[in-house]
Design an enzyme around this catalytic site. Structure first.
Site, PDB file in Angstrom:
ATOM      1  N   ARG A 205       0.831  -1.214   0.000  1.00  0.00           N
ATOM      2  CA  ARG A 205       0.000   0.000   0.000  1.00  0.00           C
ATOM      3  C   ARG A 205       0.868   1.269   0.000  1.00  0.00           C
ATOM      4  O   ARG A 205       0.539   2.269   0.649  1.00  0.00           O
ATOM      5  CB  ARG A 205      -0.932   0.033   1.221  1.00  0.00           C
ATOM      6  CG  ARG A 205      -1.995  -1.018   1.201  1.00  0.00           C
ATOM      7  CD  ARG A 205      -2.981  -0.772   0.055  1.00  0.00           C
ATOM      8  NE  ARG A 205      -4.159  -1.582   0.196  1.00  0.00           N
ATOM      9  CZ  ARG A 205      -4.263  -2.860  -0.191  1.00  0.00           C
ATOM     10  NH1 ARG A 205      -3.237  -3.461  -0.777  1.00  0.00           N
ATOM     11  NH2 ARG A 205      -5.384  -3.524  -0.029  1.00  0.00           N
TER      12      ARG A 205
ATOM     13  N   GLU B 292      -5.959   3.186   6.256  1.00  0.00           N
ATOM     14  CA  GLU B 292      -5.574   2.935   4.871  1.00  0.00           C
ATOM     15  C   GLU B 292      -6.313   3.924   3.993  1.00  0.00           C
ATOM     16  O   GLU B 292      -5.840   4.336   2.941  1.00  0.00           O
ATOM     17  CB  GLU B 292      -5.960   1.487   4.533  1.00  0.00           C
ATOM     18  CG  GLU B 292      -5.339   0.918   3.277  1.00  0.00           C
ATOM     19  CD  GLU B 292      -6.245   1.049   2.077  1.00  0.00           C
ATOM     20  OE1 GLU B 292      -5.746   0.988   0.941  1.00  0.00           O
ATOM     21  OE2 GLU B 292      -7.460   1.248   2.262  1.00  0.00           O
TER      22      GLU B 292
ATOM     23  N   SER C  38     -11.240  -1.796   3.242  1.00  0.00           N
ATOM     24  CA  SER C  38     -10.436  -1.878   4.468  1.00  0.00           C
ATOM     25  C   SER C  38     -10.211  -0.469   4.986  1.00  0.00           C
ATOM     26  O   SER C  38      -9.726   0.383   4.246  1.00  0.00           O
ATOM     27  CB  SER C  38      -9.063  -2.481   4.186  1.00  0.00           C
ATOM     28  OG  SER C  38      -9.182  -3.758   3.632  1.00  0.00           O
TER      29      SER C  38
HETATM   30  N1  EPU Z   1      -9.587 -12.249   9.046  1.00  0.00           N
HETATM   31  C1  EPU Z   1     -10.522 -12.759   9.918  1.00  0.00           C
HETATM   32  N2  EPU Z   1     -11.704 -12.105  10.058  1.00  0.00           N
HETATM   33  C2  EPU Z   1     -11.978 -10.952   9.404  1.00  0.00           C
HETATM   34  C3  EPU Z   1     -11.032 -10.433   8.517  1.00  0.00           C
HETATM   35  C4  EPU Z   1      -9.843 -11.096   8.354  1.00  0.00           C
HETATM   36  O1  EPU Z   1     -10.311 -13.768  10.523  1.00  0.00           O
HETATM   37  O2  EPU Z   1     -13.074 -10.412   9.632  1.00  0.00           O
HETATM   38  C5  EPU Z   1      -8.293 -12.958   8.911  1.00  0.00           C
HETATM   39  C6  EPU Z   1      -8.360 -14.217   8.133  1.00  0.00           C
HETATM   40  O3  EPU Z   1      -7.547 -15.099   8.837  1.00  0.00           O
HETATM   41  C7  EPU Z   1      -7.686 -13.946   6.807  1.00  0.00           C
HETATM   42  C8  EPU Z   1      -6.778 -12.769   7.116  1.00  0.00           C
HETATM   43  O4  EPU Z   1      -7.336 -12.143   8.276  1.00  0.00           O
HETATM   44  O5  EPU Z   1      -6.919 -15.036   6.418  1.00  0.00           O
HETATM   45  C9  EPU Z   1      -6.734 -11.774   5.999  1.00  0.00           C
HETATM   46  O6  EPU Z   1      -8.048 -11.361   5.675  1.00  0.00           O
HETATM   47  P1  EPU Z   1      -8.475 -10.998   4.178  1.00  0.00           P
HETATM   48  O7  EPU Z   1      -7.945 -12.001   3.260  1.00  0.00           O
HETATM   49  O8  EPU Z   1      -9.928 -10.741   4.145  1.00  0.00           O
HETATM   50  O9  EPU Z   1      -7.661  -9.693   3.847  1.00  0.00           O
HETATM   51  P2  EPU Z   1      -7.273  -8.397   4.662  1.00  0.00           P
HETATM   52  O10 EPU Z   1      -5.844  -8.482   5.027  1.00  0.00           O
HETATM   53  O11 EPU Z   1      -8.253  -8.134   5.744  1.00  0.00           O
HETATM   54  C10 EPU Z   1      -6.476  -7.229   2.482  1.00  0.00           C
HETATM   55  C11 EPU Z   1      -6.660  -5.919   1.791  1.00  0.00           C
HETATM   56  C12 EPU Z   1      -7.980  -5.875   1.030  1.00  0.00           C
HETATM   57  C13 EPU Z   1      -8.026  -7.028   0.037  1.00  0.00           C
HETATM   58  C14 EPU Z   1      -7.865  -8.332   0.823  1.00  0.00           C
HETATM   59  C15 EPU Z   1      -7.867  -9.577  -0.047  1.00  0.00           C
HETATM   60  C16 EPU Z   1      -5.482  -4.305   3.169  1.00  0.00           C
HETATM   61  C17 EPU Z   1      -5.593  -3.119   4.074  1.00  0.00           C
HETATM   62  N3  EPU Z   1      -6.615  -4.832   2.749  1.00  0.00           N
HETATM   63  O12 EPU Z   1      -7.462  -7.298   3.510  1.00  0.00           O
HETATM   64  O13 EPU Z   1      -8.017  -4.658   0.318  1.00  0.00           O
HETATM   65  O14 EPU Z   1      -9.224  -7.050  -0.696  1.00  0.00           O
HETATM   66  O15 EPU Z   1      -6.602  -8.285   1.542  1.00  0.00           O
HETATM   67  O16 EPU Z   1      -6.632  -9.830  -0.600  1.00  0.00           O
HETATM   68  O17 EPU Z   1      -4.376  -4.728   2.867  1.00  0.00           O
HETATM   69  C18 EPU Z   1      -8.767  -2.379   0.606  1.00  0.00           C
HETATM   70  O18 EPU Z   1      -7.589  -2.031   0.588  1.00  0.00           O
HETATM   71  O19 EPU Z   1      -9.697  -1.553   0.740  1.00  0.00           O
HETATM   72  C19 EPU Z   1      -9.088  -3.788   0.488  1.00  0.00           C
HETATM   73  C20 EPU Z   1     -10.324  -4.207   0.550  1.00  0.00           C
END
Ligand code: EPU
Length: 335
Positions: free
Chosen positions: A160, A331, A230
Site C-alpha cells: 500500500r 488505509e 479496508s
Molecule cells: N480475518 C478474519 N476475520 C476478518 C477479517 C480477516 O479472521 O473479519 C483474517 C483471516 O484469517 C484472513 C486474514 O485475516 O486469512 C486476511 O483477511 P483478508 O484475506 O480478508 O484480507 P485483509 O488483510 O483483511 C487485504 C486488503 C484488502 C483485500 C484483501 C484480499 C489491506 C488493508 N486490505 O485485507 O483490500 O481485498 O486483503 O486480498 O491490505 C482495501 O484495501 O480496501 C481492500 C479491501
C-alpha cells in the site's frame, strides 16, 4: 472548463458522506489540468485530486479549497501492453484484459475506483499487487509544471505504498502502462482461491468470476451502505515481532511480504470476535460500525457522518493498542 462552487462530495465517494467542495472542476485533458492547477495556485487554495472516491473519507465540513476530479479517458492496447488513462474505471480495465485472455491483473477484479487511484494506492488483493504488472506511468509534476514518465523503479512500490505516498501532492497520474501476458498462469496462492481450484487450475474468466464472488461475500453492497473497503492498513512488523505475536495467538495467520523480511499481520483477524481477542459487534457510533463479514471494513449507514466514522476508528485504534499493543493507521485517505 468550468470551475463550480459548493459541490457536494458525498455522492462522488463510496462512503457517501462528507460535505462540499468550495471549488470543483472536472478535467478531461492535461491542458485542463494545467489550467485548473494554475487557478488554484493563483488563489492559494489547497488542492485535492479525486478519482473514483473509493478510498477517501471527506470531512463533514467539506473541503475548503479546490477539488479536481480526474476524468482523463482512453485505453490503448499494443500487443501485451495496456495503456490506460487515469480516469478510466479500474474494474472495466480488468474486465477488458480478462476478456482478451491477458493475464496479470485478474486477481485485482472488482476493486472500485479509477486507474489513477489504483496506481496511487498500489492496490493489492488475493496475492497480487498492481506494481507487479506496472511498466511505466505518466504523471503531471506540479513542481515543474511538466509531464514526466516514471519507470517502475521510480514508482518505489511497497505494501500500500508508492512514490505518491512518499511525495504527497506532487504528482498527478495521467496514464499508466501495464505489461500483461497471453501465457500467464493462475495465481491461486490465496487460501480461498486455492480451496476452490484445488483440483483443476481455473481459466482466467473463472478466476475473475471467483474473485468477484469472494469479494461480494466480504464487502457491503454500496447500494445499501457506504464503505471504502479496508479502513486500516495491516500492520507490518519485523519477522521476530510477528512470530512473538503468533506465540501468543497460535492461530494467527502471518503473511510474509515479497522482497522484504517483514511480515504483514492481518488486523482483521484480531478484530474478528470469533478469535476471542476483540469484539466490536456492539460498538456502533452513529451509523458507523465494523462490518460483520470482514472486520477490517468500516461501513457507514446512509445517515452517518464523517465524525461517526472517525470516532469509531479512534475507538478501534485504542482497543487494538490496549489489547494487542499494535499501532495501526488508516488505509483510507482522510480529507
Ligand atoms: N480475518 C478474519 N476475520 C476478518 C477479517 C480477516 O479472521 O473479519 C483474517 C483471516 O484469517 C484472513 C486474514 O485475516 O486469512 C486476511 O483477511 P483478508 O484475506 O480478508 O484480507 P485483509 O488483510 O483483511 C487485504 C486488503 C484488502 C483485500 C484483501 C484480499 C489491506 C488493508 N486490505 O485485507 O483490500 O481485498 O486483503 O486480498 O491490505 C482495501 O484495501 O480496501 C481492500 C479491501
Amino acid at each position: 472548463m468550468q470551475i463550480e462552487e459548493n459541490i457536494p462530495l458525498a455522492p462522488l465517494t463510496t462512503f457517501g458522506i462528507g460535505g462540499e467542495a468550495r471549488f470543483f472542476a472536472r478535467v478531461h485533458s492535461t491542458n485542463e489540468l494545467r489550467e485548473v492547477l494554475a487557478f488554484g495556485k493563483e488563489k492559494n487554495f489547497p488542492t485535492f485530486i479525486l478519482g473514483g472516491g473509493s478510498n477517501v473519507l471527506i470531512d463533514d465540513a467539506g473541503f475548503p479549497g479546490l477539488v479536481i476530479k480526474i476524468e482523463l479517458l482512453g485505453v490503448e492496447e499494443k500487443e501485451d501492453m495496456f495503456v490506460a488513462a487515469a480516469g478510466e474505471s479500474w474494474d472495466a480495465l480488468v474486465e477488458r484484459t480478462v476478456k482478451n485472455g491477458m493475464w496479470g491483473i485478474e486477481n485485482l477484479s472488482g476493486i472500485p475506483g479509477t486507474v489513477g487511484g489504483a496506481v496511487v494506492q498500489n492496490i493489492g488483493a488475493y496475492g497480487s499487487a498492481l506494481s507487479q504488472t506496472l511498466e511505466w506511468l505518466e504523471v503531471y509534476d506540479t513542481h515543474s509544471g511538466e509531464e514526466k514518465r516514471l519507470t517502475k523503479e521510480d514508482y518505489k512500490s511497497g505494501y500500500r505504498d508508492s512514490i505518491f505516498k512518499r511525495e504527497p501532492d506532487r504528482y498527478v497520474v495521467l496514464r499508466v502502462a501495464l505489461k500483461l501476458s497471453k501465457t500467464g498462469t493462475p495465481d491461486i496462492s490465496y487460501k480461498d482461491l486455492a480451496l476452490r481450484f484445488k483440483d483443476t487450475p481455473p481459466s482466467i474468466l473463472d478466476l475473475r468470476a471467483a474473485v468477484l464472488e469472494i469479494r461480494a461475500g466480504k464487502f457491503p453492497d454500496l447500494h445499501i451502505e457506504g464503505t471504502a473497503g479496508s479502513f486500516f492498513k495491516n500492520p507490518v512488523l519485523p519477522a521476530e515481532e510477528a512470530h512473538k505475536l503468533q506465540e501468543k495467538y497460535p492461530e494467527l495467520p502471518l503473511f510474509p511480504l515479497p522482497e522484504s523480511k517483514d511480515i504483514k499481520v492481518p488486523l482483521g483477524w484480531f478484530l474478528d470476535y470469533r478469535h476471542g481477542v476483540i469484539d466490536m459487534r456492539s460498538i456502533k457510533v452513529g451509523g458507523a460500525r465494523m462490518y460483520e463479514k470482514q472486520f477490517l471494513v468500516v461501513v457507514a449507514e446512509r445517515n452517518s457522518s464523517s465524525r461517526d466514522v472517525k470516532e469509531l476508528a479512534r475507538l478501534v485504534q485504542e482497543k487494538v493498542k490496549n489489547t494487542c499493543n499494535l499501532n495501526i493507521e488508516p488505509e483510507v485517505r482522510i480529507v
